[in-house]
Each structure stands twice: as structure tokens, then as C-alpha cells.
Design an enzyme around this catalytic site. Structure first.
Site, mmCIF file in Angstrom:
data_model
loop_
_atom_site.group_PDB
_atom_site.id
_atom_site.type_symbol
_atom_site.label_atom_id
_atom_site.label_comp_id
_atom_site.label_asym_id
_atom_site.label_seq_id
_atom_site.Cartn_x
_atom_site.Cartn_y
_atom_site.Cartn_z
ATOM 1 N N GLY A 95 0.693 -1.187 -0.022
ATOM 2 C CA GLY A 95 -0.097 0.068 -0.007
ATOM 3 C C GLY A 95 0.722 1.048 0.087
ATOM 4 O O GLY A 95 1.910 1.433 0.567
ATOM 5 N N GLY A 98 2.203 3.610 -5.014
ATOM 6 C CA GLY A 98 1.764 4.419 -6.311
ATOM 7 C C GLY A 98 1.103 3.495 -7.386
ATOM 8 O O GLY A 98 1.159 3.773 -8.559
ATOM 9 N N THR A 100 -1.998 2.931 -8.215
ATOM 10 C CA THR A 100 -2.923 3.567 -8.917
ATOM 11 C C THR A 100 -2.503 4.500 -9.923
ATOM 12 O O THR A 100 -2.978 4.387 -11.216
ATOM 13 C CB THR A 100 -3.910 4.508 -7.869
ATOM 14 O OG1 THR A 100 -4.728 3.191 -7.032
ATOM 15 C CG2 THR A 100 -4.996 4.941 -8.793
ATOM 16 N N SER A 101 -1.620 5.370 -9.625
ATOM 17 C CA SER A 101 -0.799 6.142 -10.522
ATOM 18 C C SER A 101 -0.527 5.391 -11.733
ATOM 19 O O SER A 101 -0.358 5.795 -12.827
ATOM 20 C CB SER A 101 0.171 7.215 -10.060
ATOM 21 O OG SER A 101 -0.539 8.044 -9.209
ATOM 22 N N ASP A 123 -9.521 -2.428 -5.434
ATOM 23 C CA ASP A 123 -9.110 -2.038 -4.072
ATOM 24 C C ASP A 123 -10.325 -1.381 -3.408
ATOM 25 O O ASP A 123 -11.029 -0.202 -4.119
ATOM 26 C CB ASP A 123 -7.894 -0.960 -4.330
ATOM 27 C CG ASP A 123 -7.473 -0.449 -2.864
ATOM 28 O OD1 ASP A 123 -7.978 -0.802 -1.830
ATOM 29 O OD2 ASP A 123 -6.322 -0.055 -2.852
#
Length: 410
Positions: A95, A98, A100-101, A123
Site C-alpha cells: 500500500g 503508487g 493507482t498512478s 481496491d
């Protein structure tokens, strides 16, 4: 190219304190050239960045500058973008690294390369909406504004799915459950359980529900006409533990359904004479057929996760000893599940420090030590290493994601 790192919001007496503050304080620092016009060759102006993506227009032009050099000539995108057959890319790791980016930037890159693309967040703590600066909530396909080719996003909504689960369980007095238990000769037990009114237990989702919902979506991707148009599907997965449960769930369900069917056959053979009197053979066979169909679908999902031609898991980490250690364990677990892994993204890498910024120099030294550990780690050393730089602004909106994608996915 040399650059000078200065504290833009700290007074001189506080300068020595900067070396002891947390990494979250990096936002207080900006790198500017000492004598040359730009610190890095990848610097580019984004006067139009986020004017459409952010909710408030900016008073002046927005400039995105990388604070670290990109990976040295690692070509990773050519084979990812080649071919028109559908491919799945799952990005996962610890977690806060990064994921998601990286997933969103990959999706934008695919779309801008001509692939109709879907990016899916499994998620429960969704952040795709934040990355795209667009409301993607609701658990349905939402078109993303900006890319050249169709790009859609989907945030799997466990709350909506739980309501659907409860409604299905309570529909017609729960006859679906009762029919199944009737077929096993346990109808009286079903009636007794119904009288206990245990529906409130469904207010709390059982463990693994999020992963089960994600699996059901993957089955829809495989079977539903609605998703046929997409040639690339990118998964922004939950942190490591959730992701491993997701990948191991098809095996677990396959084994569980197999045990249920075997038990059902034993019960059926022992009570066939009684069931024939009450005419329940057809109901029993229907229930068995449904379970067998579900088992076949689970096998399809399991094969998809392990198919080296259509699926790839990309591990995302940051250059810290703890994150690298977790990534090593993750790869060992993925290898055990036979999930194909080729690439490792090391995100948020700082540039070499040529200034008197002790904090920057210390962080850079720690990061280099973590990279050395990767090179000597038996689980990670053979993966294609992609070094992603720390950038001096928040990556938010399609233009910024395009910028990041051009750095990472070469």
C-alpha cells in the site's frame, strides 16, 4: 544536469531540521537549476494540464517537471502494446507505493496507442477517481475524458454488490437457498434457519467478499458482450494481502465446489429412493448443474490468471528496504500461484544530490541501498526493472497521467 535543491518554505533556522522530517515533507522542496535553464531533459510545459481535469481553473500556467531521471533505456512498452488480442495487466504491491498512478498511466498509454482500454479498481479504498480527477464511483463503466481511443474506468463497489447479494438471498423468501437445501434433503433445516431470521448477518460482508466480487467481474469480462470491445484491461489491485486472496480464490472455490458435489452425490445415492417419491430428482440435478457451471467458470478465471500470453502481473514498489522485502515475498507467492510476472516498477526515485541538502542525500543513499538489494534478491533480480522518478507535483488528470506514462512506459 546539476540542480540545486532548496527549501522553499523553510526559514534558515529550520533548515537543519529538514534532514529529520518525514518523507511526506518532500512537498516543501523544489529543485531549480543553479545556472542552467532546466534541470532535466524530460522537463516539459503543461499549460493545459488539469485546467479541464481540476475543479478550479489555475491562475497561471502549470508546469510539470520531473525531479529524477527516468529509467535508462529500458524498452518495456513495445511488447505490451503489440497485437490486437485482449490482454490483462494487473498492478499490485504494498500500500502507498503508487499502484493507482502507474495503472492509470498505463491505461492512458494504451488508449493513446489505439487500444480500447478498461481500467478496473479492485481496491475497496478506491483512488482511480482521484487519479483521473473525475467521478468514477457507482460500480458501472464510466468513460474517461481526454485519451485518443476509448478509455473506460470501473471502480468495483462492494456496497452495491453487498446489497445485490442481500436482495438475491432474500428474494422470494430465500427460495434459491431453500431449493438447493431441498435438493440435498435438508429442506426442513432450511425452514428452521429461515425462522431464526438471520438476515441481519448479511449487514456485515463475509471475509473475502471484495475478492469474490472482483472474480465475478473477471468472469463478466470473459463472457459478457458489454466488455468485448476492450483489447486491454488494466487492474489497479488492492494491497498485497487482498491481491493474493483474489488470485488464490479460484483454486479455493474450485476445490470447495468439488467437495460439495462429492458430498451431494453421496447424499443423493443414500436417499435416492426417498427423493424419487417426492419427485425432487430434477431440482437436485439443476442445483448440481449450476454448481458445475460455476466450477467451470472458476477454472476459466484460474487459467486466465496463469496464462502467460494474455496476463501479466506487474509489481510496483518504492526504494525502501521494507517495501522491497514485501515485494520479494509477493513475487514468491505469485510464483507459487503460477501467475506470470515480468516487470518490477521502483517508484519515487530521487536524483543524485549535488547540493547541501542532507535530507535529500540521506534519502538517495537509502534508495540506492534498496536498489542494490533488488539486484541481489533471487526473487526480483531477474525481473525487468523500471525506475520511475519522483515528480514535483501531484499526478492528477489525464494530461499528467500521459506525462507520467511517457516516462515509465517506454
Amino acid at each position: 544536469m546539476a540542480s540545486r535543491c532548496v527549501a522553499s518554505a523553510l526559514s534558515p533556522p529550520l533548515h537543519s531540521f529538514a534532514a529529520r522530517i518525514s518523507i511526506a515533507s518532500l512537498g516543501w522542496f523544489s529543485c531549480s537549476p543553479k545556472t542552467r535553464p532546466e534541470p532535466l531533459s524530460i522537463t516539459r510545459s503543461f499549460s493545459d494540464v488539469a485546467l479541464s481535469a481540476s475543479r478550479k481553473p489555475l491562475a497561471k500556467s502549470l508546469k510539470v517537471r520531473s525531479v529524477a531521471t527516468p529509467a535508462e533505456g529500458v524498452a518495456v512498452f513495445d511488447d505490451m502494446v503489440s497485437g490486437t488480442e485482449r490482454k490483462y495487466y494487473m498492478l499490485g504491491g504494498k500500500g502507498g507505493v503508487g499502484k493507482t498512478s502507474c495503472a492509470a498511466s498505463l491505461a492512458v498509454k494504451f488508449a493513446n496507442s489505439g487500444h480500447p482500454t478498461l481500467v478496473v479498481s479492485t481496491d475497496p479504498a478506491h483512488s482511480l477517481s482521484d487519479s483521473f480527477a473525475q467521478d468514477l464511483a457507482g460500480g458501472t463503466l464510466v468513460p474517461v475524458e481526454g485519451p485518443d481511443a476509448p478509455l473506460f474506468a470501473l471502480e468495483i463497489n462492494p456496497e452495491n454488490a453487498r446489497e445485490e447479494f442481500r436482495s438475491a438471498a432474500q428474494r422470494n423468501g430465500g427460495t434459491g437457498v431453500k431449493d438447493f437445501m431441498d435438493s440435498m434433503g435438508l429442506g426442513m433445516l432450511a425452514e428452521q434457519l429461515g425462522e431464526l431470521k438471520l438476515g441481519e448477518l448479511l449487514d456485515t460482508p463475509p471475509p473475502g467478499l471484495d475478492e469474490a466480487i472482483a472474480i465475478s467481474k473477471v468472469m463478466q469480462f470473459l463472457e459478457s458482450q458489454e466488455y468485448r470491445m476492450f483489447t486491454r484491461i488494466v487492474f489497479d489491485t488492492a494491497p498485497t494481502g487482498h491481491t493474493l486472496r483474489l488470485l488464490s480464490l479460484p483454486d479455493f472455490l474450485d476445490a470447495s465446489i468439488g467437495k460439495i458435489l462429492k458430498l451431494k452425490q453421496k447424499i443423493a445415492s443414500a436417499t435416492s429412493a426417498i427423493k424419487s417419491v417426492f419427485g425432487q430428482e430434477e431440482t437436485q440435478q439443476d442445483a448440481a448443474d449450476k454448481l458445475e457451471h460455476l466450477r467451470e467458470r472458476m477454472i476459466k478465471v484460474r487459467e486466465l490468471f496463469r496464462d502467460t500470453d494474455s496476463t501479466e502481473f506487474v509489481i510496483v514498489t518504492i526504494p525502501t528496504v521494507m517495501a522491497v522485502s514485501e515485494s520479494s515475498r509477493l513475487h514468491a507467492s505469485l510464483k507459487k500461484e503460477n501467475v506470470p510476472v515480468k516487470r518490477l516498477i521502483v517508484n519515487q526515485i530521487l536524483p543524485p544530490s549535488t547540493s547541501d541538502c542532507k535530507f535529500c542525500a540521506m534519502k538517495r543513499k537509502d534508495q540506492m541501498r534498496a536498489l542494490d538489494i533488488i539486484q541481489g534478491d533471487p526473487e526480483l533480480s531477474h525481473l525487468t526493472l523500471i525506475q520511475a522518478p519522483l515528480v514535483d507535483m501531484e499526478i492528477r488528470g489525464v494530461p499528467a497521467l500521459r506525462f507520467l506514462g511517457d516516462i515509465i512506459w517506454k
